[in-house]
Design a protein around this motif. Sequence first.
Motif, PDB file in Angstrom:
ATOM      1  N   UNK A  14      20.054   5.187 -44.678  1.00  0.00           N
ATOM      2  CA  UNK A  14      20.791   5.375 -46.300  1.00  0.00           C
ATOM      3  C   UNK A  14      21.877   4.083 -45.835  1.00  0.00           C
ATOM      4  N   UNK A  15      22.507   4.121 -44.843  1.00  0.00           N
ATOM      5  CA  UNK A  15      23.069   3.234 -44.591  1.00  0.00           C
ATOM      6  C   UNK A  15      22.172   1.902 -44.033  1.00  0.00           C
ATOM      7  N   UNK A  16      21.497   2.032 -43.191  1.00  0.00           N
ATOM      8  CA  UNK A  16      20.804   0.838 -42.801  1.00  0.00           C
ATOM      9  C   UNK A  16      19.775   0.152 -43.631  1.00  0.00           C
ATOM     10  N   UNK A  17      19.599   0.738 -44.821  1.00  0.00           N
ATOM     11  CA  UNK A  17      18.725  -0.270 -46.283  1.00  0.00           C
ATOM     12  C   UNK A  17      19.597  -0.264 -46.865  1.00  0.00           C
ATOM     13  N   UNK A  18      20.818   0.026 -47.199  1.00  0.00           N
ATOM     14  CA  UNK A  18      21.562   0.061 -47.644  1.00  0.00           C
ATOM     15  C   UNK A  18      22.130  -2.037 -47.401  1.00  0.00           C
ATOM     16  N   UNK A  19      22.321  -2.289 -46.182  1.00  0.00           N
ATOM     17  CA  UNK A  19      22.882  -3.011 -45.047  1.00  0.00           C
ATOM     18  C   UNK A  19      21.887  -4.533 -45.322  1.00  0.00           C
ATOM     19  N   UNK A  20      20.551  -3.909 -44.740  1.00  0.00           N
ATOM     20  CA  UNK A  20      19.302  -4.856 -45.058  1.00  0.00           C
ATOM     21  C   UNK A  20      19.446  -5.512 -46.544  1.00  0.00           C
ATOM     22  N   UNK A  21      19.436  -4.091 -47.602  1.00  0.00           N
ATOM     23  CA  UNK A  21      19.502  -5.222 -49.439  1.00  0.00           C
ATOM     24  C   UNK A  21      19.817  -5.836 -48.853  1.00  0.00           C
ATOM     25  N   UNK A  22      21.133  -5.763 -48.766  1.00  0.00           N
ATOM     26  CA  UNK A  22      22.427  -7.109 -49.197  1.00  0.00           C
ATOM     27  C   UNK A  22      22.243  -8.000 -48.523  1.00  0.00           C
ATOM     28  N   UNK A  23      22.125  -7.182 -47.418  1.00  0.00           N
ATOM     29  CA  UNK A  23      22.293  -9.027 -46.619  1.00  0.00           C
ATOM     30  C   UNK A  23      20.487 -10.055 -47.656  1.00  0.00           C
ATOM     31  N   UNK A  24      19.277  -9.412 -47.810  1.00  0.00           N
ATOM     32  CA  UNK A  24      18.385  -9.619 -48.645  1.00  0.00           C
ATOM     33  C   UNK A  24      19.045 -10.645 -50.137  1.00  0.00           C
ATOM     34  N   UNK A  25      19.584  -9.414 -51.032  1.00  0.00           N
ATOM     35  CA  UNK A  25      19.933 -10.157 -51.868  1.00  0.00           C
ATOM     36  C   UNK A  25      21.185 -11.124 -51.795  1.00  0.00           C
ATOM     37  N   UNK A  26      22.126 -11.619 -50.706  1.00  0.00           N
ATOM     38  CA  UNK A  26      22.456 -13.031 -50.660  1.00  0.00           C
ATOM     39  C   UNK A  26      21.700 -14.410 -50.638  1.00  0.00           C
ATOM     40  N   UNK A  27      20.276 -13.679 -49.551  1.00  0.00           N
ATOM     41  CA  UNK A  27      19.288 -14.725 -49.111  1.00  0.00           C
ATOM     42  C   UNK A  27      18.820 -15.136 -49.798  1.00  0.00           C
ATOM     43  N   UNK A  28      18.468 -14.343 -51.674  1.00  0.00           N
ATOM     44  CA  UNK A  28      17.526 -13.867 -51.887  1.00  0.00           C
ATOM     45  C   UNK A  28      18.947 -14.866 -53.231  1.00  0.00           C
ATOM     46  N   UNK A  29      19.554 -14.854 -53.541  1.00  0.00           N
ATOM     47  CA  UNK A  29      20.597 -15.979 -54.589  1.00  0.00           C
ATOM     48  C   UNK A  29      21.132 -17.474 -53.598  1.00  0.00           C
ATOM     49  N   UNK A  30      21.382 -17.289 -52.584  1.00  0.00           N
ATOM     50  CA  UNK A  30      21.126 -18.336 -51.912  1.00  0.00           C
ATOM     51  C   UNK A  30      19.992 -19.355 -51.805  1.00  0.00           C
ATOM     52  N   UNK A  31      18.778 -18.647 -51.858  1.00  0.00           N
ATOM     53  CA  UNK A  31      17.600 -19.545 -52.059  1.00  0.00           C
ATOM     54  C   UNK A  31      17.287 -19.647 -53.528  1.00  0.00           C
ATOM     55  N   UNK A  32      18.013 -19.038 -54.261  1.00  0.00           N
ATOM     56  CA  UNK A  32      17.594 -19.714 -55.735  1.00  0.00           C
ATOM     57  C   UNK A  32      18.087 -20.439 -56.580  1.00  0.00           C
ATOM     58  N   UNK A  33      19.645 -20.153 -55.818  1.00  0.00           N
ATOM     59  CA  UNK A  33      20.554 -21.649 -56.607  1.00  0.00           C
ATOM     60  C   UNK A  33      19.695 -23.439 -55.458  1.00  0.00           C
ATOM     61  N   UNK A  34      19.436 -23.414 -54.718  1.00  0.00           N
ATOM     62  CA  UNK A  34      19.115 -24.361 -54.074  1.00  0.00           C
ATOM     63  C   UNK A  34      17.176 -24.546 -54.620  1.00  0.00           C
ATOM     64  N   UNK A  35      17.162 -23.825 -54.487  1.00  0.00           N
ATOM     65  CA  UNK A  35      15.041 -24.119 -55.454  1.00  0.00           C
ATOM     66  C   UNK A  35      15.407 -22.434 -56.185  1.00  0.00           C
ATOM     67  N   UNK A  36      14.850 -22.469 -57.368  1.00  0.00           N
ATOM     68  CA  UNK A  36      15.099 -21.301 -58.028  1.00  0.00           C
ATOM     69  C   UNK A  36      13.927 -20.676 -58.255  1.00  0.00           C
ATOM     70  N   UNK A  37      14.120 -19.495 -57.719  1.00  0.00           N
ATOM     71  CA  UNK A  37      13.067 -18.930 -57.147  1.00  0.00           C
ATOM     72  C   UNK A  37      11.700 -18.533 -58.523  1.00  0.00           C
ATOM     73  N   UNK A  38      10.621 -18.036 -58.015  1.00  0.00           N
ATOM     74  CA  UNK A  38       9.155 -18.368 -58.907  1.00  0.00           C
ATOM     75  C   UNK A  38       9.314 -16.591 -59.766  1.00  0.00           C
TER      76      UNK A  38
END
Length: 64
Positions: A14-38
């Motif tokens: 649970x802890x590992x998955x949560x950490x991975x998803x938080x990193x993924x969310x941060x990366x997705x938000x950053x990418x979305x600000x630069x170029x909108x996600x599909x």
Amino acid sequence: MKIKEVREMDAKTLAETKENLQEKLAQMQLNHTVTPLENPSQIKAVRRDIARLNTEIRQRELNK
């Protein structure tokens, strides 16, 4: 990720998955600000998965 899948995980997973998803969310938000996600609803889905994990972690803390 379904709640049934979350409940079957052990505490370490649970802890590992949560950490991975938080990193993924941060990366997705950053990418979305630069170029909108599909598909920007992916951000919402990841946030909900993190919430499910947090809920399960908290429930396990309270049941101890």
